[in-house]
Design a protein around this motif. Structure first.
Motif, PDB file in Angstrom:
ATOM      1  N   ASN A 199      31.194  43.798 104.669  1.00 57.43           N
ATOM      2  CA  ASN A 199      32.387  43.308 104.015  1.00 57.43           C
ATOM      3  C   ASN A 199      33.590  43.369 104.953  1.00 57.43           C
ATOM      4  OD1 ASN A 199      30.778  43.144 101.777  1.00 57.43           O
ATOM      5  ND2 ASN A 199      31.711  44.870 100.714  1.00 57.43           N
ATOM      6  N   MET A 200      34.565  42.501 104.695  1.00 58.59           N
ATOM      7  CA  MET A 200      35.828  42.623 105.405  1.00 58.59           C
ATOM      8  C   MET A 200      36.592  43.810 104.820  1.00 58.59           C
ATOM      9  SD  MET A 200      38.917  39.889 105.905  1.00 58.59           S
ATOM     10  CE  MET A 200      38.867  39.407 104.172  1.00 58.59           C
ATOM     11  N   ARG A 201      37.156  44.629 105.675  1.00 56.75           N
ATOM     12  CA  ARG A 201      37.944  45.776 105.210  1.00 56.75           C
ATOM     13  C   ARG A 201      39.413  45.532 105.505  1.00 56.75           C
ATOM     14  NH1 ARG A 201      35.501  51.557 105.143  1.00 56.75           N
ATOM     15  NH2 ARG A 201      34.469  50.387 103.491  1.00 56.75           N
ATOM     16  N   VAL A 202      40.248  45.759 104.510  1.00 55.89           N
ATOM     17  CA  VAL A 202      41.680  45.527 104.632  1.00 55.89           C
ATOM     18  C   VAL A 202      42.422  46.828 104.354  1.00 55.89           C
ATOM     19  CG1 VAL A 202      43.661  44.203 103.796  1.00 55.89           C
ATOM     20  CG2 VAL A 202      41.399  43.120 103.900  1.00 55.89           C
ATOM     21  N   TYR A 203      43.222  47.267 105.313  1.00 54.03           N
ATOM     22  CA  TYR A 203      44.083  48.440 105.174  1.00 54.03           C
ATOM     23  C   TYR A 203      45.506  47.935 104.905  1.00 54.03           C
ATOM     24  CZ  TYR A 203      40.209  50.908 107.383  1.00 54.03           C
ATOM     25  OH  TYR A 203      38.964  51.419 107.672  1.00 54.03           O
ATOM     26  N   ILE A 204      46.104  48.416 103.828  1.00 56.25           N
ATOM     27  CA  ILE A 204      47.443  47.976 103.453  1.00 56.25           C
ATOM     28  C   ILE A 204      48.371  49.186 103.493  1.00 56.25           C
ATOM     29  CG2 ILE A 204      48.834  46.741 101.744  1.00 56.25           C
ATOM     30  CD1 ILE A 204      46.154  45.842 100.465  1.00 56.25           C
ATOM     31  N   THR A 208      54.375  54.732 104.033  1.00 55.21           N
ATOM     32  CA  THR A 208      53.222  54.777 104.953  1.00 55.21           C
ATOM     33  C   THR A 208      51.932  55.209 104.268  1.00 55.21           C
ATOM     34  OG1 THR A 208      53.575  57.027 105.879  1.00 55.21           O
ATOM     35  CG2 THR A 208      54.666  55.157 106.997  1.00 55.21           C
ATOM     36  N   GLY A 209      51.904  55.200 102.925  1.00 51.03           N
ATOM     37  CA  GLY A 209      50.642  55.428 102.225  1.00 51.03           C
ATOM     38  C   GLY A 209      49.643  54.329 102.568  1.00 51.03           C
ATOM     39  N   ILE A 210      48.363  54.688 102.684  1.00 51.97           N
ATOM     40  CA  ILE A 210      47.316  53.752 103.088  1.00 51.97           C
ATOM     41  C   ILE A 210      46.458  53.372 101.888  1.00 51.97           C
ATOM     42  CG2 ILE A 210      45.333  53.351 104.601  1.00 51.97           C
ATOM     43  CD1 ILE A 210      46.418  55.586 106.422  1.00 51.97           C
ATOM     44  N   THR A 211      46.431  52.093 101.570  1.00 55.75           N
ATOM     45  CA  THR A 211      45.540  51.545 100.547  1.00 55.75           C
ATOM     46  C   THR A 211      44.421  50.804 101.265  1.00 55.75           C
ATOM     47  OG1 THR A 211      47.276  51.372  98.869  1.00 55.75           O
ATOM     48  CG2 THR A 211      45.380  49.903  98.627  1.00 55.75           C
ATOM     49  N   VAL A 212      43.175  51.036 100.832  1.00 53.32           N
ATOM     50  CA  VAL A 212      42.020  50.435 101.497  1.00 53.32           C
ATOM     51  C   VAL A 212      41.239  49.586 100.489  1.00 53.32           C
ATOM     52  CG1 VAL A 212      39.966  50.841 102.911  1.00 53.32           C
ATOM     53  CG2 VAL A 212      41.864  52.495 102.946  1.00 53.32           C
ATOM     54  N   CYS A 213      40.957  48.340 100.880  1.00 53.10           N
ATOM     55  CA  CYS A 213      40.196  47.418 100.034  1.00 53.10           C
ATOM     56  C   CYS A 213      39.090  46.771 100.850  1.00 53.10           C
ATOM     57  CB  CYS A 213      41.099  46.317  99.469  1.00 53.10           C
ATOM     58  SG  CYS A 213      42.486  46.916  98.505  1.00 53.10           S
ATOM     59  N   ASP A 214      37.984  46.458 100.192  1.00 50.75           N
ATOM     60  CA  ASP A 214      36.907  45.686 100.804  1.00 50.75           C
ATOM     61  C   ASP A 214      36.828  44.330 100.126  1.00 50.75           C
ATOM     62  OD1 ASP A 214      36.079  47.406 102.729  1.00 50.75           O
ATOM     63  OD2 ASP A 214      34.178  47.938 101.801  1.00 50.75           O
ATOM     64  N   TYR A 215      36.468  43.321 100.913  1.00 50.74           N
ATOM     65  CA  TYR A 215      36.289  41.983 100.349  1.00 50.74           C
ATOM     66  C   TYR A 215      34.932  41.429 100.745  1.00 50.74           C
ATOM     67  CZ  TYR A 215      36.792  37.055  99.272  1.00 50.74           C
ATOM     68  OH  TYR A 215      36.581  35.790  98.764  1.00 50.74           O
ATOM     69  N   ALA A 216      34.151  41.084  99.741  1.00 52.40           N
ATOM     70  CA  ALA A 216      32.938  40.283  99.902  1.00 52.40           C
ATOM     71  C   ALA A 216      33.255  38.952  99.221  1.00 52.40           C
ATOM     72  CB  ALA A 216      31.746  40.962  99.259  1.00 52.40           C
ATOM     73  N   PRO A 217      32.531  37.879  99.537  1.00 49.97           N
ATOM     74  CA  PRO A 217      32.871  36.583  98.941  1.00 49.97           C
ATOM     75  C   PRO A 217      33.091  36.657  97.430  1.00 49.97           C
ATOM     76  CG  PRO A 217      31.192  36.282 100.592  1.00 49.97           C
ATOM     77  CD  PRO A 217      31.408  37.775 100.483  1.00 49.97           C
ATOM     78  N   HIS A 218      34.308  36.262  97.016  1.00 48.55           N
ATOM     79  CA  HIS A 218      34.687  36.177  95.597  1.00 48.55           C
ATOM     80  C   HIS A 218      34.812  37.539  94.913  1.00 48.55           C
ATOM     81  CE1 HIS A 218      33.726  32.048  96.424  1.00 48.55           C
ATOM     82  NE2 HIS A 218      32.445  32.330  96.565  1.00 48.55           N
ATOM     83  N   HIS A 219      34.939  38.609  95.682  1.00 47.67           N
ATOM     84  CA  HIS A 219      34.994  39.922  95.036  1.00 47.67           C
ATOM     85  C   HIS A 219      35.791  40.918  95.879  1.00 47.67           C
ATOM     86  CE1 HIS A 219      33.769  43.356  92.638  1.00 47.67           C
ATOM     87  NE2 HIS A 219      33.378  43.968  93.741  1.00 47.67           N
TER      88      HIS A 219
END
Length: 213
Positions: free
Chosen positions: A6-11, A189-200
């Motif tokens: 999955n693509m990982r996104v750090y916000i 500077t809090g870190i939110t982490v999300c994963d993205y798979a197609p459509h989810h």
């Protein structure tokens, strides 16, 4: 698709700004405070141990400075992305303390009328403007490579809208978002982490501040 593909996104929310510390409604050129600069350097050290392919930042000074400190530390360029900017408040209250009577009256009116897509106080961004921008940003990110590790530097209100759109898509309502604003608090500077798979989308971590001790 396997989980680790999955693509990982750090916000990250920007470091503390001078206006944050004073409880003032901010404009785009507000600078980081001394504390905010230290926070940015601290979170940058965290990313020495996390592989990042790309860094994207809000064009507002407080976010851009935070992103550049991280980028300089991990030797990655920063690309400015206006879609990541904070919600625009009416110019008339920018620079005013949140406790000032004029600012409080205007913000109460805006919150009361947030459900009406035809209403606008002056030159602010409405709930509907903010939701549209969050949808555009997610569609943009979803075009990245599946295995990419992306770092976004943004702002408290916009980050919460972004997560709401991850969950509800275009059906995010003003009422739902008001609940999220109260329930989901953000840390500088809090870190939110999300994963993205197609459509989810999947939320893994919400505004972690372990790096701040």
């Amino acid at each position: 698709m396997a989980y680790n593909e999955n693509m990982r996104v750090y916000i990250i929310r920007h470091g503390e700004s001078e206006a944050n510390a004073k409880g003032v409604y901010q404009h785009r050129d507000v600078q980081l405070s001394e504390t905010g600069i230290k926070q940015a350097h601290t979170v940058a050290q965290r990313f020495l141990h996390i592989p990042i392919d790309s860094i994207y930042s809000s064009s507002f000074e407080r976010a851009k400075k935070t992103a550049c400190i991280i980028g300089d530390t991990i030797h990655k360029p920063v690309e400015l992305l206006p879609l990541l900017t904070e919600i625009k408040r009416p110019t008339v209250i920018e620079g005013k303390k949140q406790s000032e009577p004029e600012a409080r009256i205007i913000m109460r009116l805006i919150k009361r009328m947030w459900h009406d897509p035809q209403w606008r106080h002056s030159d602010e961004e409405t709930f509907f403007d903010l939701r549209t921008r969050a949808i555009k940003l997610l569609r943009h990110i979803e075009q990245f490579k599946n295995t990419e590790q992306v770092l976004l530097v943004s702002h408290g209100t916009f980050i919460r809208m972004l997560v709401c759109v991850m969950i509800y898509g275009e059906s995010v309502s003003p009422g739902k978002f008001k609940k999220y604003l109260r329930f989901l608090q953000t840390t500088n500077t809090g870190i939110t982490v999300c994963d993205y798979a197609p459509h989810h989308w999947r939320l893994l971590t919400w505004t972690s501040e372990a790096h701040l001790g």
